[in-house]
Scaffold this motif. Structure first.
Motif, PDB file in Angstrom:
ATOM      1  N   MET A   1       0.855  -1.201   0.000  1.00 28.43           N
ATOM      2  CA  MET A   1       0.000   0.000   0.000  1.00 28.43           C
ATOM      3  C   MET A   1       0.890   1.250   0.000  1.00 28.43           C
ATOM      4  O   MET A   1       1.766   1.402   0.844  1.00 28.43           O
ATOM      5  N   PRO A   2       0.707   2.184  -0.948  1.00 27.52           N
ATOM      6  CA  PRO A   2       1.515   3.403  -0.955  1.00 27.52           C
ATOM      7  C   PRO A   2       1.338   4.175   0.339  1.00 27.52           C
ATOM      8  O   PRO A   2       0.243   4.264   0.901  1.00 27.52           O
ATOM      9  N   ARG A   3       2.424   4.714   0.827  1.00 26.11           N
ATOM     10  CA  ARG A   3       2.374   5.476   2.067  1.00 26.11           C
ATOM     11  C   ARG A   3       1.979   6.915   1.736  1.00 26.11           C
ATOM     12  O   ARG A   3       2.529   7.526   0.850  1.00 26.11           O
ATOM     13  N   THR A   4       1.046   7.462   2.475  1.00 26.51           N
ATOM     14  CA  THR A   4       0.523   8.792   2.190  1.00 26.51           C
ATOM     15  C   THR A   4       0.531   9.645   3.438  1.00 26.51           C
ATOM     16  O   THR A   4       0.460   9.155   4.559  1.00 26.51           O
ATOM     17  N   ALA A  27       7.732   5.377  -4.650  1.00 27.38           N
ATOM     18  CA  ALA A  27       7.873   3.926  -4.744  1.00 27.38           C
ATOM     19  C   ALA A  27       6.946   3.346  -5.802  1.00 27.38           C
ATOM     20  O   ALA A  27       7.354   2.575  -6.671  1.00 27.38           O
ATOM     21  N   SER A  28       5.664   3.752  -5.770  1.00 27.47           N
ATOM     22  CA  SER A  28       4.697   3.208  -6.722  1.00 27.47           C
ATOM     23  C   SER A  28       4.620   4.024  -8.000  1.00 27.47           C
ATOM     24  O   SER A  28       3.960   3.621  -8.950  1.00 27.47           O
ATOM     25  N   ARG A  29       5.308   5.200  -8.029  1.00 29.04           N
ATOM     26  CA  ARG A  29       5.267   6.105  -9.173  1.00 29.04           C
ATOM     27  C   ARG A  29       3.832   6.510  -9.476  1.00 29.04           C
ATOM     28  O   ARG A  29       3.384   6.523 -10.617  1.00 29.04           O
ATOM     29  N   THR A  49       7.326   7.749   4.118  1.00 31.45           N
ATOM     30  CA  THR A  49       8.703   7.977   3.673  1.00 31.45           C
ATOM     31  C   THR A  49       8.856   7.989   2.172  1.00 31.45           C
ATOM     32  O   THR A  49       9.844   8.504   1.660  1.00 31.45           O
ATOM     33  N   THR A  50       7.894   7.420   1.433  1.00 30.99           N
ATOM     34  CA  THR A  50       8.024   7.409  -0.020  1.00 30.99           C
ATOM     35  C   THR A  50       7.253   8.538  -0.676  1.00 30.99           C
ATOM     36  O   THR A  50       7.226   8.632  -1.904  1.00 30.99           O
ATOM     37  N   LEU A  51       6.597   9.378   0.128  1.00 37.06           N
ATOM     38  CA  LEU A  51       5.785  10.440  -0.456  1.00 37.06           C
ATOM     39  C   LEU A  51       6.570  11.726  -0.633  1.00 37.06           C
ATOM     40  O   LEU A  51       7.257  12.181   0.279  1.00 37.06           O
ATOM     41  N   ALA A  52       6.470  12.307  -1.847  1.00 31.26           N
ATOM     42  CA  ALA A  52       7.052  13.621  -2.108  1.00 31.26           C
ATOM     43  C   ALA A  52       5.911  14.618  -2.212  1.00 31.26           C
ATOM     44  O   ALA A  52       5.027  14.469  -3.057  1.00 31.26           O
ATOM     45  N   LYS A  53       5.927  15.596  -1.358  1.00 33.73           N
ATOM     46  CA  LYS A  53       4.836  16.554  -1.302  1.00 33.73           C
ATOM     47  C   LYS A  53       4.904  17.499  -2.496  1.00 33.73           C
ATOM     48  O   LYS A  53       5.964  18.022  -2.847  1.00 33.73           O
TER      49      LYS A  53
END
Length: 501
Positions: A1-4, A27-29, A49-53
């Motif tokens: 699950m993508p981290r948000t 991570a999931s693009r 940690t994988t989210l870019a704001k």
């Protein structure tokens, strides 16, 4: 699950409007589309940690189906590459922020003006499409320097009206005025005036651009000249145009249009050559039509002389002296200058009403060497019928003098004169057989013309490889390649052109 991120974090990132994007999951693009969506996803994840704001924006970043579907289409209706998001900028700052963001995350980017590309050139699969239409401001006309600064999304029709109010005009227009300034400057901008004053790219004094690295830069012939040269007719490979300063000239009040009919292609092209070499007219182009036998045997030369205050009242006898047209078919008419510039408006309206505007448009746009133009043009046309090119198709010849075209990336043949040869075909969008056949015709015609020393004008639908592009740019290739490495080092800009691997 993508981290948000949490809803609170999202709302710190940007002002959410409608279906605005909140963040990008590296991570999931994939994009986290709205605050509500992010809230749901975050309940199943302890970290982000994988989210870019996404940066705070003045405009809107969209991922709704309607926006993505529109950006995955164009006037050609042939290629469909769906982006991940669409930026509707509220400012130039938004373009800077999002290009920088995409560069950081290696996301492809393509600016889109009026969506008039016919072969997916302004599409960015799984990337970001930037709508330039909101950047449509037109500054005050500087009558002293005879310039005007306009946004990349401004339409040429609006620029013409604004400058004519001051008695000035850009010196050259494409025949269709409802195109964006940034769009035509990225390809060249050719019209019937180019044989005298050069292309639109030859009449730009300064640009403001956003490089592929997200740097906002002003460039001109004397400032960052390498970037200036790489952007004009550079097909968007090094930077996104956001603003342009255009050269202006005095505008006529009225023009006189002449239409002359010929029975054979060679004589028609020879008379075009005479007119542009002698500079008799301000505008010269020609069209080819079908005859009663169903072949392309009717050739109409269109020439326009500007009247006062920029020139004397036209002298019909002097302007037409020595030409070999059929004298019984001559048509001469006077009209206001803007009406001449916008003469396609009723034609386009009729096409839209008839549904032809929504057809597929596998266009062919070639640059023929002057010495062999008649033979090459005949070779292509002899293999076609009106049924082949479809309803509303237009065939054009524009004579161009090489020494008037000074922008390095706007390629012509090496002859003193080249002819822009356009076959603007149409086919039902669901008739894939017809579309594929016309694309094959385009490729075959391109190969024939390239072998004879010609090239193409890059606004059409010709399947090309990076090797073809390198051959197309010829001696200008090294400069473009160097500028690409300097200003778009991660290669994110305008992948739809297919120029670089």
């Amino acid at each position: 699950m993508p981290r948000t991120p949490s809803r609170r974090t999202v709302l710190r990132g940007l002002t959410v409007t409608g279906a605005a994007v909140a963040a990008f999951d590296t991570a999931s693009r994939s994009w986290a589309a709205t605050a509500a969506e992010s809230e749901t996803a975050s309940s199943a994840s302890a970290t982000s940690t994988t989210l870019a704001k996404v940066p705070r924006l003045d405009g809107t970043l969209l991922t709704d189906a309607s926006s993505l579907t529109a950006a995955a289409d164009d006037y050609g209706h042939i290629v469909h590459r769906r982006p991940a998001a669409v930026l509707r900028p509220g400012s130039v700052r938004d373009v800077v922020a999002m290009v920088r963001f995409c560069n950081d995350h290696r996301l492809p980017v393509a600016p889109r003006g009026q969506g008039h590309s016919p072969f997916g050139q302004a599409q960015a699969e799984d990337g970001l499409v930037i709508e330039t239409a909101p950047l449509s401001g037109i500054g005050s006309v500087n009558t002293a320097s005879r310039t005007v600064t306009v946004g990349a999304g401004a339409k040429w029709s609006a620029v013409a009206r604004a400058t004519l109010a001051q008695g000035l005009t850009p010196p050259v227009f494409t025949d269709y005025l409802e195109l964006s300034v940034g769009g035509t400057l990225s390809v060249g901008g050719l019209g019937g005036q180019a044989h005298r004053v050069g292309a639109q790219v030859d009449n730009v004094t300064e640009l403001q651009v956003v490089t592929g690295a997200g740097e906002l830069v002003r460039c001109s012939p004397s400032r960052r000249a390498d970037l200036f040269r790489a952007v004009l007719a550079g097909l968007g490979q090094c930077a996104v145009i956001v603003e342009a300063t255009l050269r202006l000239v005095p505008a006529p009040t009225t023009v006189r249009r002449y239409q002359l009919t010929y029975g054979d292609l060679a004589t028609f092209l020879d008379d075009q050559r005479v007119l542009v070499r002698e500079g008799r007219f301000d505008y010269v182009e020609g069209q080819v039509h079908a005859d009663a036998a169903g072949t392309f045997g009717v050739h109409v030369l269109e020439a326009v002389a500007y009247g006062p205050p920029v020139g004397p009242a036209p002298d019909d006898a002097a302007l037409l002296r020595g030409l070999r047209h059929d004298p019984a078919t001559v048509q001469i008419a006077d009209q206001p200058y803007y009406d001449f510039l916008d003469r396609l408006a009723p034609v386009i309206a009729a096409m839209k009403e008839a549904g032809i505007w929504g057809f597929a448009h596998p266009w062919l746009n070639l640059m023929l060497p002057g010495a062999s133009a008649a033979a090459l043009g005949a070779q292509v046309l002899n293999g076609l019928t009106p049924a082949d090119v479809g309803p509303g198709a237009v065939i054009l010849f524009y004579p161009l003098l090489r020494d008037r075209l000074t922008t390095p990336l706007l390629r012509t043949s090496d002859d003193e004169m080249s002819y822009l040869f356009d076959i603007l075909s149409a086919a039902a969008p669901d008739d894939t057989t017809a579309v594929d056949r016309l694309l094959a015709v385009n490729r075959s015609a391109y190969d024939t013309v390239a072998a004879a020393g010609g090239t193409h004008y890059p606004v059409g639908s010709i399947p090309l490889t990076p090797a073809d592009w390198q051959a197309h740019f010829g001696p200008a290739w090294a400069g473009l390649q160097s500028a690409k490495c300097t200003y778009d080092p991660r290669g994110i800009l305008v992948p739809g052109q297919g120029i670089f691997d």
